[in-house]
Design an enzyme around this catalytic site. Structure first.
Site, PDB file in Angstrom:
ATOM      1  N   LYS A   1       1.640 -40.031   2.710  1.00 23.48           N
ATOM      2  CA  LYS A   1       1.042 -41.208   3.365  1.00 23.48           C
ATOM      3  C   LYS A   1      -0.489 -41.183   3.293  1.00 23.48           C
ATOM      4  O   LYS A   1      -1.094 -40.140   2.993  1.00 23.48           O
ATOM      5  CB  LYS A   1       1.526 -41.249   4.823  1.00 23.48           C
ATOM      6  CG  LYS A   1       3.039 -41.463   4.956  1.00 23.48           C
ATOM      7  CD  LYS A   1       3.476 -41.541   6.416  1.00 23.48           C
ATOM      8  CE  LYS A   1       4.967 -41.788   6.540  1.00 23.48           C
ATOM      9  NZ  LYS A   1       5.411 -41.907   7.959  1.00 23.48           N
TER      10      LYS A   1
ATOM     11  N   TYR B   1       9.475 -50.811   4.976  1.00 20.25           N
ATOM     12  CA  TYR B   1       9.786 -50.546   6.393  1.00 20.25           C
ATOM     13  C   TYR B   1      10.459 -51.746   7.070  1.00 20.25           C
ATOM     14  O   TYR B   1      10.318 -51.928   8.273  1.00 20.25           O
ATOM     15  CB  TYR B   1       8.507 -50.151   7.132  1.00 20.25           C
ATOM     16  CG  TYR B   1       8.112 -48.693   6.960  1.00 20.25           C
ATOM     17  CD1 TYR B   1       9.006 -47.657   7.250  1.00 20.25           C
ATOM     18  CD2 TYR B   1       6.833 -48.337   6.542  1.00 20.25           C
ATOM     19  CE1 TYR B   1       8.638 -46.320   7.098  1.00 20.25           C
ATOM     20  CE2 TYR B   1       6.460 -46.999   6.401  1.00 20.25           C
ATOM     21  CZ  TYR B   1       7.373 -45.999   6.680  1.00 20.25           C
ATOM     22  OH  TYR B   1       7.019 -44.670   6.549  1.00 20.25           O
TER      23      TYR B   1
ATOM     24  N   ASN C   1       2.104 -39.043  10.419  1.00 18.05           N
ATOM     25  CA  ASN C   1       2.965 -37.873  10.203  1.00 18.05           C
ATOM     26  C   ASN C   1       3.135 -37.470   8.726  1.00 18.05           C
ATOM     27  O   ASN C   1       4.136 -36.877   8.336  1.00 18.05           O
ATOM     28  CB  ASN C   1       4.304 -38.045  10.921  1.00 18.05           C
ATOM     29  CG  ASN C   1       5.062 -39.273  10.466  1.00 18.05           C
ATOM     30  OD1 ASN C   1       4.654 -39.949   9.517  1.00 18.05           O
ATOM     31  ND2 ASN C   1       6.168 -39.563  11.122  1.00 18.05           N
TER      32      ASN C   1
ATOM     33  N   HIS D   1       6.643 -39.638   4.196  1.00 15.16           N
ATOM     34  CA  HIS D   1       7.872 -40.413   4.394  1.00 15.16           C
ATOM     35  C   HIS D   1       8.987 -39.756   3.600  1.00 15.16           C
ATOM     36  O   HIS D   1       8.769 -39.298   2.469  1.00 15.16           O
ATOM     37  CB  HIS D   1       7.702 -41.850   3.887  1.00 15.16           C
ATOM     38  CG  HIS D   1       9.022 -42.520   3.648  1.00 15.16           C
ATOM     39  ND1 HIS D   1       9.783 -43.029   4.669  1.00 15.16           N
ATOM     40  CD2 HIS D   1       9.746 -42.703   2.519  1.00 15.16           C
ATOM     41  CE1 HIS D   1      10.916 -43.520   4.168  1.00 15.16           C
ATOM     42  NE2 HIS D   1      10.914 -43.325   2.866  1.00 15.16           N
TER      43      HIS D   1
ATOM     44  N   GLU E   1      14.739 -47.603  -1.873  1.00 14.66           N
ATOM     45  CA  GLU E   1      13.301 -47.338  -1.895  1.00 14.66           C
ATOM     46  C   GLU E   1      12.827 -46.968  -3.314  1.00 14.66           C
ATOM     47  O   GLU E   1      11.750 -47.385  -3.739  1.00 14.66           O
ATOM     48  CB  GLU E   1      12.979 -46.228  -0.881  1.00 14.66           C
ATOM     49  CG  GLU E   1      13.208 -46.723   0.550  1.00 14.66           C
ATOM     50  CD  GLU E   1      13.253 -45.618   1.592  1.00 14.66           C
ATOM     51  OE1 GLU E   1      13.103 -44.419   1.241  1.00 14.66           O
ATOM     52  OE2 GLU E   1      13.445 -45.951   2.778  1.00 14.66           O
TER      53      GLU E   1
HETATM   54  N1  LIG Z   1       7.619 -44.760  18.667  1.00 11.00           N
HETATM   55  C1  LIG Z   1       6.770 -44.755  17.637  1.00 11.00           C
HETATM   56  N2  LIG Z   1       5.434 -44.830  17.850  1.00 11.00           N
HETATM   57  C2  LIG Z   1       4.558 -44.838  16.821  1.00 11.00           C
HETATM   58  N3  LIG Z   1       4.926 -44.740  15.521  1.00 11.00           N
HETATM   59  C3  LIG Z   1       6.243 -44.653  15.263  1.00 11.00           C
HETATM   60  C4  LIG Z   1       7.238 -44.650  16.305  1.00 11.00           C
HETATM   61  N4  LIG Z   1       8.453 -44.541  15.740  1.00 11.00           N
HETATM   62  C5  LIG Z   1       8.232 -44.473  14.415  1.00 11.00           C
HETATM   63  N5  LIG Z   1       6.921 -44.549  14.135  1.00 11.00           N
HETATM   64  C6  LIG Z   1       6.279 -44.509  12.815  1.00 11.00           C
HETATM   65  O1  LIG Z   1       7.079 -45.263  11.923  1.00 11.00           O
HETATM   66  C7  LIG Z   1       7.547 -44.424  10.858  1.00 11.00           C
HETATM   67  C8  LIG Z   1       8.949 -44.850  10.509  1.00 11.00           C
HETATM   68  O2  LIG Z   1       9.800 -44.537  11.595  1.00 11.00           O
HETATM   69  P1  LIG Z   1      11.260 -43.933  11.339  1.00 11.00           P
HETATM   70  O3  LIG Z   1      12.038 -44.145  12.595  1.00 11.00           O
HETATM   71  O4  LIG Z   1      11.793 -44.484  10.064  1.00 11.00           O
HETATM   72  O5  LIG Z   1      10.974 -42.380  11.218  1.00 11.00           O
HETATM   73  P2  LIG Z   1      11.122 -41.442   9.934  1.00 11.00           P
HETATM   74  O6  LIG Z   1      12.282 -41.881   9.120  1.00 11.00           O
HETATM   75  O7  LIG Z   1      11.089 -40.035  10.396  1.00 11.00           O
HETATM   76  O8  LIG Z   1       9.743 -41.724   9.185  1.00 11.00           O
HETATM   77  P3  LIG Z   1       9.565 -42.277   7.701  1.00 11.00           P
HETATM   78  O9  LIG Z   1      10.461 -43.488   7.551  1.00 11.00           O
HETATM   79  O10 LIG Z   1       8.107 -42.600   7.577  1.00 11.00           O
HETATM   80  O11 LIG Z   1      10.008 -41.153   6.823  1.00 11.00           O
HETATM   81  C9  LIG Z   1       7.428 -43.001  11.407  1.00 11.00           C
HETATM   82  O12 LIG Z   1       7.224 -42.054  10.390  1.00 11.00           O
HETATM   83  C10 LIG Z   1       6.225 -43.098  12.295  1.00 11.00           C
HETATM   84  O13 LIG Z   1       5.019 -42.940  11.571  1.00 11.00           O
HETATM   85 MG   LIG Z   2      12.422 -43.756   8.244  1.00 18.93          MG
END
Ligand SMILES: Nc1ncnc2c1ncn2[C@@H]1O[C@H](COP(=O)(O)OP(=O)(O)OP(=O)(O)O)[C@@H](O)[C@H]1O
Ligand SMILES: [Mg+2]
Length: 150
Positions: A11, A51, A114, A117, A128
């Site tokens: 990211k 997303y 974080n 992805h 994706e």
């Molecule tokens: N409650 C939240 N507050 C802030 N940011 C969030 C929250 N939940 C998710 N995100 C952000 O949105 C991204 C996508 O959320 P998701 O639930 O898909 O988590 P993930 O699958 O672990 O992450 P990614 O899809 O980026 O790999 C997360 O990586 C995070 O950066």
């Molecule tokens: Mg995700």
């Protein structure tokens, strides 16, 4: 276990922090095979498609803004049970809960920054990969290494 392709994206901030090499090293050492890799800026449209499942959630708009704020590195990775393996290496979404030794556990403090992805299922991975890569950009090759780990 199935040999499969999965999708990862380093990211925004990954280049500025000079941790691209460290993160990719972890993926390689686990045995994941890089089959495509692209440094790119993503448009708001592509970020929204990527997303789409989160549209309407409170964190959605800041997430799209962040994901389009600087270059990312998109990758296709292959391996046995690659989607599951990659998710484990990345660690929990919230870095507060991500275990030490995982990428998120070691390199991030905040949920909205974080680092990486990872696709959450083989079906998401296929969707994706198709968003980010043309079929001809995904390179198949002999992988001597695989015989030592699979
Ligand atoms: N409650 C939240 N507050 C802030 N940011 C969030 C929250 N939940 C998710 N995100 C952000 O949105 C991204 C996508 O959320 P998701 O639930 O898909 O988590 P993930 O699958 O672990 O992450 P990614 O899809 O980026 O790999 C997360 O990586 C995070 O950066
Ligand atoms: Mg995700």
């Amino acid at each position: 276990m199935a040999f499969e392709k999965t999708f990862a994206m380093l990211k925004p901030g990954i280049l500025q922090r000079r941790i691209v090499g460290d993160v990719i090293r972890r993926l390689e050492h686990k045995g994941l095979r890089i089959q495509a890799l692209k440094l790119m800026n993503i448009t708001p449209e592509l970020a929204a498609q990527h997303y789409a499942e989160h549209k309407g959630k409170p964190f959605y708009d800041p997430l799209i803004e962040y994901m389009t704020s600087g270059p990312v590195i998109a990758m296709v990775l292959a391996g046995e049970h690659a989607t599951h393996q990659l998710r484990k290496i990345c660690g929990a979404t919230n870095p507060d809960e991500a275990a030490p030794g995982t990428i998120r556990g070691d390199y991030s403090e905040k949920m909205n920054r974080n680092v990486i992805h990872a696709s959450d299922s083989p079906e998401s991975a296929a969707r994706e990969i198709a968003l980010f890569f043309k079929p001809e950009e995904i390179i198949e090759y002999e992988d001597e290494h695989a015989k030592w780990i699979v």
